[in-house]
Design a protein around this motif. Structure first.
Motif, mmCIF file in Angstrom:
data_model
loop_
_atom_site.group_PDB
_atom_site.id
_atom_site.type_symbol
_atom_site.label_atom_id
_atom_site.label_comp_id
_atom_site.label_asym_id
_atom_site.label_seq_id
_atom_site.Cartn_x
_atom_site.Cartn_y
_atom_site.Cartn_z
ATOM 1 N N CYS A 99 0.527 -1.214 -0.312
ATOM 2 C CA CYS A 99 -0.156 -0.167 0.118
ATOM 3 C C CYS A 99 0.362 0.959 0.183
ATOM 4 C CB CYS A 99 -0.770 -0.385 1.274
ATOM 5 S SG CYS A 99 -2.050 1.467 0.911
ATOM 6 N N HIS A 141 -9.247 -4.286 -1.674
ATOM 7 C CA HIS A 141 -8.219 -3.481 -1.168
ATOM 8 C C HIS A 141 -8.771 -1.454 -1.046
ATOM 9 C CE1 HIS A 141 -3.724 -2.331 -0.036
ATOM 10 N NE2 HIS A 141 -4.086 -1.002 -0.499
ATOM 11 N N HIS A 145 -10.384 1.345 1.765
ATOM 12 C CA HIS A 145 -9.799 2.705 2.452
ATOM 13 C C HIS A 145 -10.991 2.812 2.693
ATOM 14 C CE1 HIS A 145 -5.275 2.612 1.940
ATOM 15 N NE2 HIS A 145 -5.199 2.135 1.127
HETATM 16 NI NI NI Z 1 -3.726 0.928 -0.215
#
Ligand code: NI
Length: 189
Positions: A99, A141, A145
């Motif tokens: 990330c 993913h 967030h």
């Molecule tokens: Ni990320």
């Protein structure tokens, strides 16, 4: 177009529940400018995806890659107010995720392997599609967030949380650590 500063883990914006974008505002200069700047930022840092809170905007907008066209070129989806539905909780896929908000780190995460996504695209049109494999992981993913969730929250075995160089060096041959032949891949958002 601007390259934006990327929030790193510890910045509270990464832990916020992001607000929906009014669909009527998707074509506004503000939202279109944010999308352009996010593309520029993602390209600068060689990400596979990027979520708006990573550039300090707590709104429900992500860019997600991981898909390729017939010529092998990367394809990216812009998704606004996305809703992700898991197709089969028992069908799971594990990989080392990374990330841009945790630079230099990798962690083993297992997620549902196939999802349905409902969202608005960058023109404000409703889109609905299903994905499986790596692109499905990227979307999950990125959408995490928007709810203040980072991949580290989903690591169940902290022995599989490592610096990128060490993960590449020591985990590559048996990424799952259990020799079951799970698909190996790295996400790089
Ligand atoms: Ni990320």
């Amino acid at each position: 177009m601007a390259i934006l500063k990327v929030a790193r883990m510890g910045h509270p914006v990464l832990r916020e529940k992001c607000q929906p974008i009014d669909p009527a505002q998707i074509t506004s200069p503000a939202v279109q400018g944010l999308i352009r700047d996010m593309f520029a930022t993602m390209a600068e840092y060689a990400g596979v995806g990027l979520a708006a809170p990573q550039v300090h905007q707590a709104v429900r907008l992500v860019i997600a890659g991981g898909e390729t066209d017939e010529e092998g070129r990367q394809q990216y989806r812009v998704l606004i107010n996305p809703k992700v539905t898991v197709l089969d909780e028992d069908d799971r896929l594990g990989m080392y995720e990374g990330c841009l908000s945790l630079p230099g780190l990798r962690g083993w995460v297992e997620r549902p392997a196939a999802v349905k996504v409902d969202a608005f695209d960058e023109q404000g049109a409703r889109v609905e599609f299903t994905l499986e494999g790596f692109p499905a992981v990227v979307i999950q993913h990125e959408c995490d967030h928007l709810d203040g969730v980072l991949y580290v929250d989903r690591i169940t075995d902290m022995k599989k949380f490592a610096f990128e160089l060490e993960a590449d060096r020591y985990f590559a041959e048996d990424p799952a650590g259990d020799a079951e032949g799970d698909e190996e891949a790295y996400e790089d958002d």
